[in-house]
Design an enzyme around this catalytic site. Structure first.
Site, PDB file in Angstrom:
ATOM      1  N   ASP A 193      46.272  14.230 -67.200  1.00 45.65           N
ATOM      2  CA  ASP A 193      45.098  14.705 -66.460  1.00 45.65           C
ATOM      3  C   ASP A 193      44.780  16.164 -66.748  1.00 45.65           C
ATOM      4  OD1 ASP A 193      47.360  15.666 -65.198  1.00 45.65           O
ATOM      5  OD2 ASP A 193      47.071  14.541 -63.361  1.00 45.65           O
ATOM      6  N   ASN A 212      51.051  11.981 -51.560  1.00 42.26           N
ATOM      7  CA  ASN A 212      50.262  10.862 -51.023  1.00 42.26           C
ATOM      8  C   ASN A 212      50.361   9.633 -51.936  1.00 42.26           C
ATOM      9  OD1 ASN A 212      48.761  11.616 -53.217  1.00 42.26           O
ATOM     10  ND2 ASN A 212      46.891  12.104 -52.090  1.00 42.26           N
ATOM     11  N   HIS A 248      49.948   9.680 -55.260  1.00 40.89           N
ATOM     12  CA  HIS A 248      49.117   9.705 -56.470  1.00 40.89           C
ATOM     13  C   HIS A 248      49.979   9.826 -57.728  1.00 40.89           C
ATOM     14  CE1 HIS A 248      48.439  14.332 -56.128  1.00 40.89           C
ATOM     15  NE2 HIS A 248      49.189  14.138 -57.203  1.00 40.89           N
ATOM     16  N   GLU A 276      44.051   9.067 -56.903  1.00 39.12           N
ATOM     17  CA  GLU A 276      44.232   9.278 -55.472  1.00 39.12           C
ATOM     18  C   GLU A 276      44.203   7.949 -54.713  1.00 39.12           C
ATOM     19  OE1 GLU A 276      45.227  12.029 -54.511  1.00 39.12           O
ATOM     20  OE2 GLU A 276      43.874  13.720 -54.820  1.00 39.12           O
TER      21      GLU A 276
HETATM   22  C1  GLP Z   1      49.774  17.021 -59.564  1.00 34.67           C
HETATM   23  C2  GLP Z   1      49.690  16.258 -60.879  1.00 34.67           C
HETATM   24  C3  GLP Z   1      50.553  15.017 -60.875  1.00 34.67           C
HETATM   25  C4  GLP Z   1      51.928  15.371 -60.350  1.00 34.67           C
HETATM   26  C5  GLP Z   1      51.833  15.823 -58.923  1.00 34.67           C
HETATM   27  C6  GLP Z   1      53.164  16.124 -58.267  1.00 34.67           C
HETATM   28  O1  GLP Z   1      48.813  16.657 -58.646  1.00 34.67           O
HETATM   29  N1  GLP Z   1      48.359  15.884 -61.228  1.00 34.67           N
HETATM   30  O2  GLP Z   1      50.628  14.487 -62.177  1.00 34.67           O
HETATM   31  O3  GLP Z   1      52.780  14.257 -60.436  1.00 34.67           O
HETATM   32  O4  GLP Z   1      51.030  16.984 -58.913  1.00 34.67           O
HETATM   33  O5  GLP Z   1      53.539  17.429 -58.538  1.00 34.67           O
HETATM   34  P1  GLP Z   1      54.934  18.072 -58.244  1.00 34.67           P
HETATM   35  O6  GLP Z   1      55.836  17.583 -59.300  1.00 34.67           O
HETATM   36  O7  GLP Z   1      54.679  19.532 -58.350  1.00 34.67           O
HETATM   37  O8  GLP Z   1      55.348  17.634 -56.888  1.00 34.67           O
END
Ligand code: GLP
Length: 245
Positions: A67, A136, A138, A143
């Site tokens: 992304d 959440n 995702h 989402e």
């Molecule tokens: C972001 C990214 C996701 C990632 C998520 C969790 O929103 N787009 O790909 O998995 O955060 O992040 P973290 O690893 O910092 O908890």
């Protein structure tokens, strides 16, 4: 699903890096699906260390990232392209022309998404997809409530994701409200998937994702339907699992 319950973040990072490096050794020109966020940073650090020791060769590896924020140029320190360059691409011998991140600056967002799907197809699909997990549920920026059938598309980020990602920006107001993300369909078409989850704050969503109902309300729950998923987590995130849920 295979589960590796590791003792802490560093251990989880090494296990995840082992899985990625095994993929690169078995298929030097593999297509890696890569993720951002705080969780995979330790894994990238480990991969860089093994590269520096001469144990890993990225020269033929191709990569597609999950992304990108809309409206951030590549050189912006908050863009996911910048994240990947600084944590991995600029530190190993990958050919950067073979690294793909969605273009968040393309005015025609739909065209950018279509182009990204074509890139994934042109590469022959993803051999190993690395995923983190949002609080959440995702994955990428898919989402809650989105359709499982979607390929790369633009999304409006949920309030909880904006709040969660504000830690990487000066203030919550600076977090872009939109992003371009691979869809669940692209992710599910990967041959193998490794999900990394660390910390007590992920405990509840890990349980809902992997032991709860399969529903678009918890996007990661769809992973229960994939036939080659490895979950790598630390004790804090996987403690319910250890207790037999
Ligand atoms: C972001 C990214 C996701 C990632 C998520 C969790 O929103 N787009 O790909 O998995 O955060 O992040 P973290 O690893 O910092 O908890």
């Amino acid at each position: 699903m295979r589960i590796y319950c590791t003792k802490d973040y560093d251990h989880a990072s090494r296990v995840a890096a082992n899985i990625v490096s095994a993929q690169i050794i078995m298929k030097p020109d593999c297509v890696l699906g890569l993720a951002t966020g705080a969780t995979p940073i330790g894994m990238y650090e480990q991969l860089v260390r093994w590269y520096e020791k001469g144990d890993l060769d990225f020269s033929a590896v191709r990569s597609v990232n999950l992304d990108e924020y809309r409206g951030l140029p590549q050189e912006d320190v908050h863009s996911y392209r910048y994240f990947m360059d600084t944590h991995l691409f600029d530190r190993v011998n990958i050919d950067k022309r073979n690294t793909y991140v969605p273009d968040g600056m393309e005015e025609d967002a739909e065209a950018a998404c279509r182009k990204y799907n074509d890139v994934i197809r042109m590469l022959g699909g993803i051999d190993l997809q690395v995923l983190g997990l949002g609080h959440n549920g995702h994955i990428g920026f898919n989402e809650p409530g989105g359709a499982f059938e979607k390929e790369t598309h633009c999304v409006t980020l949920s309030e909880s994701t904006i709040r969660a990602n504000a830690r990487f920006f000066d203030s919550e107001a600076d977090v872009p409200r939109q992003a371009c993300t691979m869809g669940i369909k692209n992710i599910m078409q990967a041959k193998k998937i490794v999900v990394i989850v660390c910390g007590e704050s992920k405990r509840e969503i890990v349980r809902r994702s992997f032991c709860g109902e399969i529903t678009p309300e918890v996007p990661a729950s769809v992973l229960q339907l994939h036939n080659d998923v490895t979950l790598v987590g630390d004790e804090a995130a996987l403690q319910d699992w250890e207790k037999g849920i």
